[in-house]
Design a protein around this motif. Structure first.
Motif, PDB file in Angstrom:
ATOM      1  N   SER A 255      -8.024  -0.251   2.971  1.00 12.61           N
ATOM      2  CA  SER A 255      -7.217   1.225   3.220  1.00 12.61           C
ATOM      3  C   SER A 255      -6.268   1.701   3.195  1.00 12.61           C
ATOM      4  O   SER A 255      -6.351   3.225   4.191  1.00 12.61           O
ATOM      5  CB  SER A 255      -8.331   2.001   3.763  1.00 12.61           C
TER       6      SER A 255
ATOM      7  N   GLY B  93      -9.605  -5.263  -3.878  1.00 10.90           N
ATOM      8  CA  GLY B  93      -9.861  -4.111  -3.494  1.00 10.90           C
ATOM      9  C   GLY B  93      -7.930  -4.209  -3.426  1.00 10.90           C
ATOM     10  O   GLY B  93      -8.251  -2.316  -3.763  1.00 10.90           O
TER      11      GLY B  93
ATOM     12  N   ARG C  62      -5.203  -0.041  -2.339  1.00 10.88           N
ATOM     13  CA  ARG C  62      -4.861  -0.095  -3.753  1.00 10.88           C
ATOM     14  C   ARG C  62      -3.430  -0.234  -3.792  1.00 10.88           C
ATOM     15  O   ARG C  62      -3.356  -0.555  -5.353  1.00 10.88           O
ATOM     16  CB  ARG C  62      -5.125   1.297  -3.911  1.00 10.88           C
TER      17      ARG C  62
ATOM     18  N   ARG D 188      -7.403  -5.689   3.037  1.00  8.55           N
ATOM     19  CA  ARG D 188      -8.998  -5.296   2.302  1.00  8.55           C
ATOM     20  C   ARG D 188      -8.375  -3.721   1.478  1.00  8.55           C
ATOM     21  O   ARG D 188      -9.029  -3.130   2.278  1.00  8.55           O
ATOM     22  CB  ARG D 188     -10.361  -5.216   2.596  1.00  8.55           C
ATOM     23  N   ASN D 189      -9.141  -3.217   0.158  1.00 11.37           N
ATOM     24  CA  ASN D 189      -8.865  -2.175  -0.418  1.00 11.37           C
ATOM     25  C   ASN D 189      -7.012  -1.833  -0.140  1.00 11.37           C
ATOM     26  O   ASN D 189      -7.516  -0.197   0.564  1.00 11.37           O
ATOM     27  CB  ASN D 189     -10.096  -1.290  -0.059  1.00 11.37           C
TER      28      ASN D 189
END
Length: 283
Positions: free
Chosen positions: A207, A254, A232, A229-230
Protein backbone atom coordinates in the motif's frame (compact mmCIF):
# COMPACT_ATOMS: atom_id res chain seq x y z
CA UNK A 1 54.96 68.17 53.91
CA UNK A 2 53.00 64.99 54.40
CA UNK A 3 49.72 66.99 54.27
CA UNK A 4 50.69 68.57 50.94
CA UNK A 5 51.55 65.14 49.50
CA UNK A 6 48.14 63.76 50.61
CA UNK A 7 46.33 66.69 49.01
CA UNK A 8 48.26 66.16 45.78
CA UNK A 9 47.32 62.46 45.68
CA UNK A 10 43.68 63.27 46.31
CA UNK A 11 43.70 65.78 43.47
CA UNK A 12 45.21 63.21 41.09
CA UNK A 13 42.52 60.65 42.00
CA UNK A 14 39.75 63.17 41.40
CA UNK A 15 41.15 64.06 37.96
CA UNK A 16 41.37 60.38 37.00
CA UNK A 17 37.81 59.82 38.12
CA UNK A 18 36.57 62.77 36.12
CA UNK A 19 38.51 61.63 33.06
CA UNK A 20 36.84 58.22 33.24
CA UNK A 21 33.39 59.75 33.07
CA UNK A 22 34.12 62.83 30.99
CA UNK A 23 32.22 63.20 27.72
CA UNK A 24 33.99 62.32 24.52
CA UNK A 25 34.94 65.00 22.06
CA UNK A 26 31.39 64.98 20.63
CA UNK A 27 29.89 65.50 24.06
CA UNK A 28 28.71 61.91 24.52
CA UNK A 29 29.64 59.77 27.46
CA UNK A 30 31.81 56.76 26.53
CA UNK A 31 29.91 53.52 26.12
CA UNK A 32 30.26 50.94 28.78
CA UNK A 33 30.96 47.46 27.40
CA UNK A 34 28.73 44.64 28.54
CA UNK A 35 30.48 41.74 30.17
CA UNK A 36 31.24 38.80 27.85
CA UNK A 37 28.48 36.15 27.90
CA UNK A 38 29.14 33.06 29.93
CA UNK A 39 30.28 30.09 27.81
CA UNK A 40 27.63 27.47 27.00
CA UNK A 41 27.67 24.52 29.36
CA UNK A 42 29.62 21.53 28.09
CA UNK A 43 27.47 18.58 26.95
CA UNK A 44 27.04 15.78 29.43
CA UNK A 45 29.68 13.04 29.12
CA UNK A 46 28.58 9.76 27.56
CA UNK A 47 28.10 7.37 30.44
CA UNK A 48 25.35 5.66 32.35
CA UNK A 49 22.47 3.34 31.62
CA UNK A 50 18.78 3.18 32.38
CA UNK A 51 17.30 -0.28 32.79
CA UNK A 52 13.61 0.54 32.36
CA UNK A 53 11.72 1.88 29.36
CA UNK A 54 11.66 5.66 28.93
CA UNK A 55 8.26 6.89 27.76
CA UNK A 56 8.96 10.42 26.60
CA UNK A 57 6.24 12.99 25.91
CA UNK A 58 8.04 16.35 26.03
CA UNK A 59 11.29 17.97 24.98
CA UNK A 60 12.24 18.34 28.62
CA UNK A 61 11.93 14.59 29.13
CA UNK A 62 14.10 13.96 26.06
CA UNK A 63 16.77 16.31 27.38
CA UNK A 64 16.71 14.51 30.73
CA UNK A 65 18.14 11.43 28.97
CA UNK A 66 21.27 13.26 27.84
CA UNK A 67 24.47 11.30 28.37
CA UNK A 68 22.86 7.84 28.49
CA UNK A 69 24.53 5.14 26.39
CA UNK A 70 21.91 2.44 27.00
CA UNK A 71 18.23 2.44 27.85
CA UNK A 72 15.75 -0.38 28.46
CA UNK A 73 13.35 0.94 25.83
CA UNK A 74 12.42 4.27 24.26
CA UNK A 75 8.94 5.46 23.29
CA UNK A 76 8.67 8.94 21.76
CA UNK A 77 5.18 10.37 21.59
CA UNK A 78 3.74 13.87 21.69
CA UNK A 79 3.99 17.03 19.62
CA UNK A 80 6.20 18.72 22.19
CA UNK A 81 9.22 16.70 20.99
CA UNK A 82 11.13 18.63 18.32
CA UNK A 83 14.75 17.51 18.68
CA UNK A 84 16.58 14.30 19.60
CA UNK A 85 20.01 15.91 19.87
CA UNK A 86 20.18 15.12 23.60
CA UNK A 87 20.26 11.40 22.71
CA UNK A 88 23.63 11.75 20.96
CA UNK A 89 25.30 9.25 23.36
CA UNK A 90 22.74 6.45 22.92
CA UNK A 91 24.32 3.28 21.54
CA UNK A 92 21.97 0.51 22.61
CA UNK A 93 18.24 0.09 23.24
CA UNK A 94 17.67 -3.17 25.08
CA UNK A 95 13.96 -3.22 24.27
CA UNK A 96 12.05 -1.37 21.55
CA UNK A 97 12.26 2.01 19.87
CA UNK A 98 8.77 3.35 19.22
CA UNK A 99 8.27 6.64 17.40
CA UNK A 100 4.60 7.56 17.16
CA UNK A 101 3.40 3.94 17.20
CA UNK A 102 1.38 1.76 19.52
CA UNK A 103 0.04 -1.72 19.14
CA UNK A 104 -3.73 -2.12 19.24
CA UNK A 105 -5.61 -4.86 21.04
CA UNK A 106 -5.89 -6.69 17.71
CA UNK A 107 -2.11 -6.65 17.29
CA UNK A 108 -1.98 -3.99 14.57
CA UNK A 109 0.51 -1.14 14.76
CA UNK A 110 -1.25 2.23 14.78
CA UNK A 111 -0.22 5.87 14.82
CA UNK A 112 -0.15 7.28 18.33
CA UNK A 113 0.75 10.92 19.03
CA UNK A 114 3.75 11.11 16.67
CA UNK A 115 6.42 13.61 17.74
CA UNK A 116 7.22 16.74 15.75
CA UNK A 117 10.78 15.69 14.91
CA UNK A 118 11.75 16.01 11.26
CA UNK A 119 15.10 14.19 11.59
CA UNK A 120 16.72 11.46 13.68
CA UNK A 121 20.19 13.00 13.89
CA UNK A 122 20.35 12.52 17.67
CA UNK A 123 20.41 8.74 17.20
CA UNK A 124 23.58 8.71 15.10
CA UNK A 125 25.47 6.41 17.53
CA UNK A 126 22.71 3.84 17.95
CA UNK A 127 23.94 0.42 16.78
CA UNK A 128 21.59 -2.16 18.33
CA UNK A 129 17.88 -2.47 19.12
CA UNK A 130 16.93 -5.58 21.09
CA UNK A 131 13.19 -5.31 20.42
CA UNK A 132 11.15 -3.65 17.69
CA UNK A 133 11.71 -0.42 15.80
CA UNK A 134 8.42 1.21 14.83
CA UNK A 135 8.04 4.58 13.12
CA UNK A 136 4.49 5.76 12.38
CA UNK A 137 2.87 9.00 11.28
CA UNK A 138 6.01 11.10 11.57
CA UNK A 139 7.19 14.14 9.60
CA UNK A 140 10.44 12.42 8.63
CA UNK A 141 11.55 12.78 5.03
CA UNK A 142 14.28 10.15 5.37
CA UNK A 143 15.79 7.96 8.07
CA UNK A 144 19.08 9.83 8.19
CA UNK A 145 20.46 9.68 11.69
CA UNK A 146 20.29 5.88 11.91
CA UNK A 147 23.51 5.35 9.92
CA UNK A 148 25.12 3.31 12.72
CA UNK A 149 22.18 0.92 13.24
CA UNK A 150 23.27 -2.61 12.38
CA UNK A 151 20.64 -4.93 13.84
CA UNK A 152 17.07 -4.99 15.11
CA UNK A 153 16.24 -8.21 16.94
CA UNK A 154 12.50 -7.66 16.62
CA UNK A 155 10.30 -6.13 13.95
CA UNK A 156 10.85 -3.07 11.84
CA UNK A 157 7.53 -1.38 11.09
CA UNK A 158 7.61 1.84 9.05
CA UNK A 159 4.06 3.01 8.36
CA UNK A 160 2.09 6.06 7.33
CA UNK A 161 4.86 8.66 7.30
CA UNK A 162 3.38 11.12 4.82
CA UNK A 163 6.63 12.95 3.98
CA UNK A 164 8.95 9.94 3.85
CA UNK A 165 10.64 9.92 0.45
CA UNK A 166 13.74 7.83 1.17
CA UNK A 167 15.06 5.01 3.37
CA UNK A 168 18.43 6.70 3.35
CA UNK A 169 19.95 6.23 6.80
CA UNK A 170 19.53 2.45 7.02
CA UNK A 171 22.64 1.65 4.97
CA UNK A 172 24.34 -0.20 7.86
CA UNK A 173 21.30 -2.34 8.76
CA UNK A 174 22.15 -6.01 8.29
CA UNK A 175 19.35 -7.97 9.93
CA UNK A 176 15.89 -7.89 11.48
CA UNK A 177 13.32 -10.50 12.36
CA UNK A 178 10.64 -8.72 10.30
CA UNK A 179 10.65 -5.81 7.85
CA UNK A 180 7.42 -4.07 6.90
CA UNK A 181 6.90 -0.81 5.10
CA UNK A 182 3.50 0.53 4.08
CA UNK A 183 1.25 3.49 3.37
CA UNK A 184 3.75 5.95 1.95
CA UNK A 185 2.78 8.22 -0.92
CA UNK A 186 6.20 9.79 -1.61
CA UNK A 187 8.46 6.74 -1.35
CA UNK A 188 9.65 5.73 -4.83
CA UNK A 189 12.00 2.80 -4.09
CA UNK A 190 13.78 0.89 -1.34
CA UNK A 191 17.22 2.42 -1.77
CA UNK A 192 19.01 2.64 1.53
CA UNK A 193 18.86 -1.05 2.47
CA UNK A 194 22.35 -1.60 1.08
CA UNK A 195 23.54 -4.04 3.78
CA UNK A 196 20.33 -5.89 4.65
CA UNK A 197 20.91 -9.60 4.13
CA UNK A 198 18.64 -11.40 6.63
CA UNK A 199 14.97 -11.04 7.52
CA UNK A 200 14.12 -14.04 9.66
CA UNK A 201 10.37 -13.90 9.15
CA UNK A 202 8.58 -11.63 6.68
CA UNK A 203 9.59 -8.92 4.25
CA UNK A 204 6.42 -6.97 3.44
CA UNK A 205 5.91 -4.02 1.11
CA UNK A 206 2.31 -2.88 0.87
CA UNK A 207 0.00 0.00 0.00
CA UNK A 208 2.67 2.48 -1.09
CA UNK A 209 1.01 4.42 -3.93
CA UNK A 210 4.18 6.30 -4.88
CA UNK A 211 6.39 3.21 -5.12
CA UNK A 212 7.51 2.39 -8.67
CA UNK A 213 10.49 0.11 -7.97
CA UNK A 214 11.72 -2.31 -5.31
CA UNK A 215 15.32 -1.47 -6.08
CA UNK A 216 17.45 -1.12 -2.96
CA UNK A 217 18.09 -4.42 -1.15
CA UNK A 218 20.71 -6.13 -3.33
CA UNK A 219 22.18 -8.33 -0.57
CA UNK A 220 18.94 -9.81 0.75
CA UNK A 221 19.47 -13.56 0.75
CA UNK A 222 17.52 -14.99 3.69
CA UNK A 223 13.80 -14.43 4.22
CA UNK A 224 10.93 -16.67 5.30
CA UNK A 225 8.01 -14.90 3.65
CA UNK A 226 7.96 -12.23 0.95
CA UNK A 227 4.87 -10.11 0.28
CA UNK A 228 4.41 -7.35 -2.31
CA UNK A 229 0.84 -6.15 -2.06
CA UNK A 230 -1.32 -3.33 -3.37
CA UNK A 231 1.37 -0.95 -4.59
CA UNK A 232 -0.71 0.41 -7.43
CA UNK A 233 2.08 2.14 -9.36
CA UNK A 234 4.81 -0.46 -8.90
CA UNK A 235 6.51 -1.23 -12.22
CA UNK A 236 9.77 -2.93 -11.29
CA UNK A 237 10.78 -5.55 -8.76
CA UNK A 238 14.30 -4.16 -8.66
CA UNK A 239 17.04 -6.75 -8.44
CA UNK A 240 17.26 -9.18 -5.54
CA UNK A 241 20.36 -10.75 -6.99
CA UNK A 242 21.35 -12.61 -3.78
CA UNK A 243 17.91 -14.13 -3.11
CA UNK A 244 17.93 -17.76 -4.26
CA UNK A 245 15.63 -19.38 -1.72
CA UNK A 246 12.48 -18.33 0.16
CA UNK A 247 11.71 -20.69 3.02
CA UNK A 248 8.05 -19.73 3.25
CA UNK A 249 5.75 -18.02 0.74
CA UNK A 250 5.93 -15.51 -2.07
CA UNK A 251 2.86 -13.30 -2.58
CA UNK A 252 2.62 -10.65 -5.28
CA UNK A 253 -0.81 -9.16 -5.90
CA UNK A 254 -2.66 -5.88 -6.36
CA UNK A 255 0.30 -4.25 -8.17
CA UNK A 256 -1.55 -3.41 -11.35
CA UNK A 257 1.33 -1.77 -13.24
CA UNK A 258 3.83 -4.57 -12.61
CA UNK A 259 4.68 -6.24 -15.91
CA UNK A 260 7.58 -8.56 -15.03
CA UNK A 261 9.40 -10.31 -12.19
CA UNK A 262 12.91 -9.78 -13.45
CA UNK A 263 14.08 -8.77 -9.97
CA UNK A 264 13.67 -12.38 -8.85
CA UNK A 265 15.78 -13.90 -11.62
CA UNK A 266 18.16 -15.46 -9.06
CA UNK A 267 15.33 -17.19 -7.16
CA UNK A 268 15.52 -20.98 -7.46
CA UNK A 269 13.11 -22.28 -4.82
CA UNK A 270 10.06 -21.25 -2.77
CA UNK A 271 9.14 -23.86 -0.16
CA UNK A 272 5.47 -22.95 0.33
CA UNK A 273 2.79 -21.14 -1.64
CA UNK A 274 3.42 -18.81 -4.53
CA UNK A 275 0.55 -16.39 -5.17
CA UNK A 276 0.89 -14.01 -8.11
CA UNK A 277 -2.03 -11.93 -9.32
CA UNK A 278 -1.32 -8.81 -11.38
CA UNK A 279 -3.11 -7.69 -14.50
CA UNK A 280 0.02 -6.88 -16.54
CA UNK A 281 2.03 -10.01 -15.78
CA UNK A 282 2.26 -12.53 -18.57
CA UNK A 283 1.82 -16.24 -17.92
Amino acid sequence: MRGSWALLCLAVLQVASCAATAPAGDGRLPERRSPAPAPAPAPAPCSGTRADEAVVRSQQEVDALEGLESVGGLSLEGQGIRSLSSLRCLRKIVGSLEIGCRRSASGEWQEWAPPEVSELAGLSRLTTIGGNMTICGSKLQSLQGLESLRSVAGRIIISGNAELASLDGLQALESASWFEIGRHRRLRNLRGLDSLHTVEERFLVGSNPGLDSLEGAPLLREVHGFGIRNNRNLQSTGRFKALEHIEGYLEIYGNHELADLDGFSALRRVDNNVVIHNTKLQD
